[in-house]
Design a protein around this motif. Structure first.
Motif, short mmCIF file in Angstrom:
data_model
loop_
_atom_site.label_atom_id
_atom_site.label_comp_id
_atom_site.label_asym_id
_atom_site.label_seq_id
_atom_site.Cartn_x
_atom_site.Cartn_y
_atom_site.Cartn_z
N ASP A 9 6.62 -4.11 -17.64
CA ASP A 9 7.62 -5.17 -17.47
C ASP A 9 7.10 -6.38 -16.71
N ILE A 10 5.82 -6.39 -16.35
CA ILE A 10 5.24 -7.53 -15.66
C ILE A 10 4.27 -8.24 -16.59
N ASP A 11 4.46 -9.53 -16.79
CA ASP A 11 3.54 -10.35 -17.57
C ASP A 11 2.52 -10.94 -16.60
N VAL A 12 1.34 -10.32 -16.54
CA VAL A 12 0.33 -10.73 -15.57
C VAL A 12 -0.18 -12.13 -15.86
N GLN A 13 -0.42 -12.42 -17.14
CA GLN A 13 -0.90 -13.76 -17.49
C GLN A 13 0.09 -14.83 -17.04
N ARG A 14 1.34 -14.59 -17.29
CA ARG A 14 2.36 -15.56 -16.92
C ARG A 14 2.44 -15.72 -15.40
N GLY A 15 2.33 -14.59 -14.68
CA GLY A 15 2.38 -14.66 -13.23
C GLY A 15 1.24 -15.48 -12.66
N GLN A 62 0.81 -1.22 0.00
CA GLN A 62 0.00 0.00 0.00
C GLN A 62 0.85 1.26 0.00
N HIS A 63 2.15 1.13 0.23
CA HIS A 63 3.05 2.28 0.16
C HIS A 63 3.60 2.38 -1.27
N PRO A 64 3.39 3.47 -1.97
CA PRO A 64 3.79 3.56 -3.38
C PRO A 64 5.25 3.23 -3.64
N THR A 65 6.17 3.72 -2.79
CA THR A 65 7.58 3.45 -3.05
C THR A 65 7.92 1.98 -2.86
N VAL A 66 7.28 1.33 -1.87
CA VAL A 66 7.53 -0.09 -1.67
C VAL A 66 6.88 -0.90 -2.78
N ALA A 67 5.72 -0.45 -3.28
CA ALA A 67 5.07 -1.14 -4.40
C ALA A 67 6.01 -1.18 -5.60
N GLN A 68 6.77 -0.12 -5.82
CA GLN A 68 7.75 -0.12 -6.91
C GLN A 68 8.82 -1.17 -6.68
N ARG A 69 9.26 -1.33 -5.44
CA ARG A 69 10.28 -2.35 -5.15
C ARG A 69 9.70 -3.75 -5.33
N LEU A 70 8.46 -3.95 -4.94
CA LEU A 70 7.84 -5.26 -5.14
C LEU A 70 7.65 -5.54 -6.63
N THR A 71 7.38 -4.51 -7.39
CA THR A 71 7.31 -4.67 -8.84
C THR A 71 8.65 -5.15 -9.39
N GLY A 72 9.72 -4.60 -8.85
CA GLY A 72 11.06 -5.04 -9.26
C GLY A 72 11.32 -6.49 -8.90
#
Length: 753
Positions: A653-659, A602-612
């Motif tokens: 950069d995230i393939d949602v279907q694949r995930g 829920q924290h935008p900056t951490v969401a970016q890290r989780l995206t990474g």
């Protein structure tokens, strides 16, 4: 739907939908460059990167040749990663240097704040300052300055102040974090108009070598071209090699001693609005004598001690009238007495209180009994508190001592009830160790400086008491708040003398039973400028141990939840969370990491890290296999305008279907991802457009490897959910997933039972 086993952590598995060849081609991190269009594949068998390029294949008539990959600069300092074929616009400078992408990170410093901070230079510091600064240009003579100094001398403050005063106003001052295992020039950032400061003080990871200085000399020329600077502050003990000296572009200077301690104290008092205390301090000759010879770090601490003592004096003076009415007040100490006492190390008084063992207290012998020593330690931690709380705390410490193996029968325990009644009462004992008790049965021991001295004295002089003290302090903690008295005491004692050995001891004692308390103590340690890197190293080792994992998770979560935390600290916290997930298979530990990710997303900056993390997982990094899957699950809970974020506006950069496909195909994650997919369906069921988009996104992921069981389980969870048109979502997915020719064999109703 096939039942072929599928491993969700395999990053190179064929995705359910086609991926463009460009995404599979060589990226900026590879040593091999892609061949020009039309020259074949660099991955073909036998391809030699040193071979000359063959002629391009002629294009058919009417076909437009592919445009070159052009990178347009914006006129500022631009760094190009990857393989652009053309760099356009005005090029001020081109630096051809092999750079690693994992550069050191740092925190940008405000020049105004640096210049406003209290700063003292004595003649020795003036001389070193003049050696560095060119008197004509008022800029450092060399782009790289190495400042060698004893620990706690103030060299970091010296370097930052120098860069703030003697670099251009448009130069950005950055304090770097040496997150490496050995100094490497390739890890140093290079930006236009930047002034970097870097501490090298870790006893093992910051050993400076001649090779590093040689590489730094070459780096200096690039810094000069960029009008940038690098100031390294090196601990004297790490500057051992006789080959370490000036190089081209590098100036080495030595600070041999800190500035005058009294001037440092006065500068800090003045800067923070305590000018009257400066005048008072100058009139206290015994107090100023105590300041002589202090290091810069100790002098700053002394300034805080003087302020704390003044506040303590103000509070206790207002309490004297009440105590005098009870006939129990001592002679009121003057501010001078208190300041002199606070700046004294208390060892004389404490030596007498912790003298030869006494079985009974006598007024002519100041040495305390074991019971009273425990009581004094309880007061040192609790300060002012209700009398029963203090009494229970003292009793708990005595029990902790008696519970230590090998000490049974060697210490005097609390007497039985009859003997206790024949002894001194608790009020008298509290008064004998320096406290007071008011009419509301509350203990008044408002002596934080003395209390800290008591704890440090016992810690330094009684090695056998250290582990019982740690265990007792953890049990005494009322919360995991760093402001809690016990947490603050643990944070100070465990890193005393610049070592983290007792952090490890504390972890072994209470890591699994009190993870939040240990996490709070570790948070204080990682933020400590002197032992922070050592604490992070300890956490890295703890991350792979199941008993320590809860504490590591608790700490990393606290760090990442702090929006003001430095980027380097947030990165380190993320690395250790990843390691916990990678090294532990216990379902409870994995669940704790998932819970942390779910809260942090829920924290935008951490969401970016989780995206990474998800990107690394899908790119095949083994260390991110489990953490990437958990991060994907966490991102599934994120919403944007009420719509699942990964459905409405997923990162490119995230393939949602694949995930989704990978998680559904694993028995470890299938149940959790089905639950979160069901939440997606519920969120979109009332919007025909959003529902159709979501359904079309999920259908390819539900086909293929090992999807038979997962598909039926998913449709089972969809029972009872209908679209706004009244269509059953379970029926809708069934009709799209199950071939009409086999529906009689696998009817929906029977398979949902």
């Amino acid at each position: 739907m096939s039942d072929v086993p599928f491993d969700p952590t395999r990053s190179n598995a064929t995705p359910p939908s086609g991926e463009g060849g460009e995404s599979q081609s060589n990226g900026s991190g590879s040593w091999l460059h892609r061949l020009r269009p039309g020259t074949g594949s660099a991955d073909r068998p036998g391809a030699n990167p040193d071979d000359s390029f063959p002629s391009p294949v002629p294009l058919p008539p009417g076909v437009v040749p592919p445009a070159p990959r052009v990178h347009e600069t914006d006129g500022a300092a631009t760094h190009v990663y990857g393989d652009p074929e053309v760099v356009a616009h005005h090029i001020e400078q081109l630096i051809l240097e092999t750079r690693k992408r994992d550069l050191l990170e740092g925190v940008e410093q405000s020049r105004e704040q640096l210049l406003d901070q209290p700063f003292v230079r004595d003649p020795h510091w003036d001389l070193v300052w003049e050696q560095i600064v060119d008197p004509v240009t008022r800029r450092p003579r060399q782009p790289v300055i190495v400042i060698v100094a004893p620990r706690s001398c103030g060299s970091t403050t010296f370097a930052l102040r120098l860069l703030a005063e003697h670099t251009a106003d448009d130069t950005t001052v950055v304090q770097l974090d040496a997150d490496w295992d050995i100094p490497r020039q390739g890890r140093l950032p290079l930006e236009k108009a930047h002034a970097y400061q870097l501490d090298l003080k870790h006893p093992e990871n910051d050993q400076v070598s001649a090779d590093f200085l040689n590489a730094l000399s070459k780096h200096a020329s690039h810094l000069r071209d960029c009008r940038s600077y690098l100031a390294l502050t090196v601990a004297q003990g790490l500057w051992k090699d006789h080959r370490l000296s000036d190089r081209h572009g590098i100036q080495v200077v030595h600070l041999h001693e800190p500035p005058d301690a009294q001037r440092v104290v006065e500068a800090h008092l003045t800067a923070y609005g305590y000018d009257q205390l400066v005048t008072s301090l100058q009139s206290f000759s015994k107090a100023t004598t105590s300041l002589r010879g202090l290091t810069a770090v100790a002098a700053v601490r002394a300034a805080h001690t003087v302020v704390m003592t003044w506040k303590e004096h103000t509070r206790t003076s207002s309490q004297q009238s009440l105590l005098q009415a009870e006939g129990e007040a001592e002679t009121d100490s003057t501010l001078e007495d208190r300041v002199i006492a606070a700046l004294t190390d208390w060892r004389g008084e404490l030596d007498s209180r912790f003298g030869e063992m006494n079985s009974l207290y006598t007024h002519d012998n100041p040495s305390l009994t074991v019971d009273d020593r425990c009581l004094l330690l309880a007061l040192a931690v609790q300060q002012s508190a209700p009398l029963p709380v203090v009494a229970r705390s003292a009793a708990a410490l005595l029990k902790a001592i008696e519970d230590v193996p090998g000490t049974s029968g060697t210490t005097t325990g609390f007497s039985p009830t009859r003997s206790a009644l024949a002894g001194r009462g608790m009020r008298r004992r509290i008064q004998d160790v320096g406290g007071q008790v008011d009419m509301q049965d509350a203990v008044v021991f408002d002596r934080p400086v003395y209390g800290r001295a008591v704890l440090e004295y016992v810690w330094d002089n009684y090695d056998a008491m250290r582990e019982p003290l740690l265990t007792w302090l953890v049990a005494t903690a009322q919360s995991a708040d760093p402001e809690d008295h016990a947490i603050a005491a643990l944070a100070e004692l465990t890193v005393r003398h610049g070592s983290v050995d007792y952090l490890t001891t504390l972890g072994s004692l209470v890591g699994s039973s009190h993870p939040t308390v240990l996490g709070a103590v570790m948070e204080s340690a990682v933020r400590n400028e002197h032992v922070g890197r050592l604490a992070w190293e300890a956490l890295y080792g703890w991350a792979e141990k199941e008993s320590y994992a809860p504490a590591v998770i608790a700490l990393c979560r606290r760090v990442l939840e702090d929006s003001s935390v430095a980027t380097s600290l947030a990165k380190r916290a993320m690395v250790r969370l990843r390691r916990v997930a990678h090294k532990n298979t216990d379902a409870t530990v994995v669940g704790q990491v998932q819970a942390a990710f779910d809260a942090l997303v829920q924290h935008p900056t951490v969401a970016q890290r989780l995206t990474g993390e998800v990107q690394s997982w899908q790119q095949g990094k083994v260390s991110s296999a489990r953490s990437g899957a958990l991060a994907f699950l966490a991102l599934m809970t994120r919403r944007h305008d009420g719509t699942p974020w990964l459905v409405g506006s997923p990162p490119t950069d995230i393939d949602v279907q694949r995930g989704v496909h990978d998680l559904l195909s694993s028995s470890e994650t299938a149940a959790e991802v089905i639950s979160r997919l069901t939440d997606w369906i519920r969120a979109c069921a009332d919007d025909p457009s959003a529902y159709t988009q979501l359904r079309d996104l999920l259908l390819p992921a539900l086909r293929g490897h090992n999807m038979f069981e997962a598909g039926w389980r998913f449709m089972n969870r969809l029972r009872g959910i209908s679209t706004v048109e009244g269509v059953s979502v379970a029926d809708d997915f069934y009709n799209h997933l199950v071939d009409s020719r086999v529906r009689t064999v696998f009817p929906l109703e029977e398979n949902l039972v």
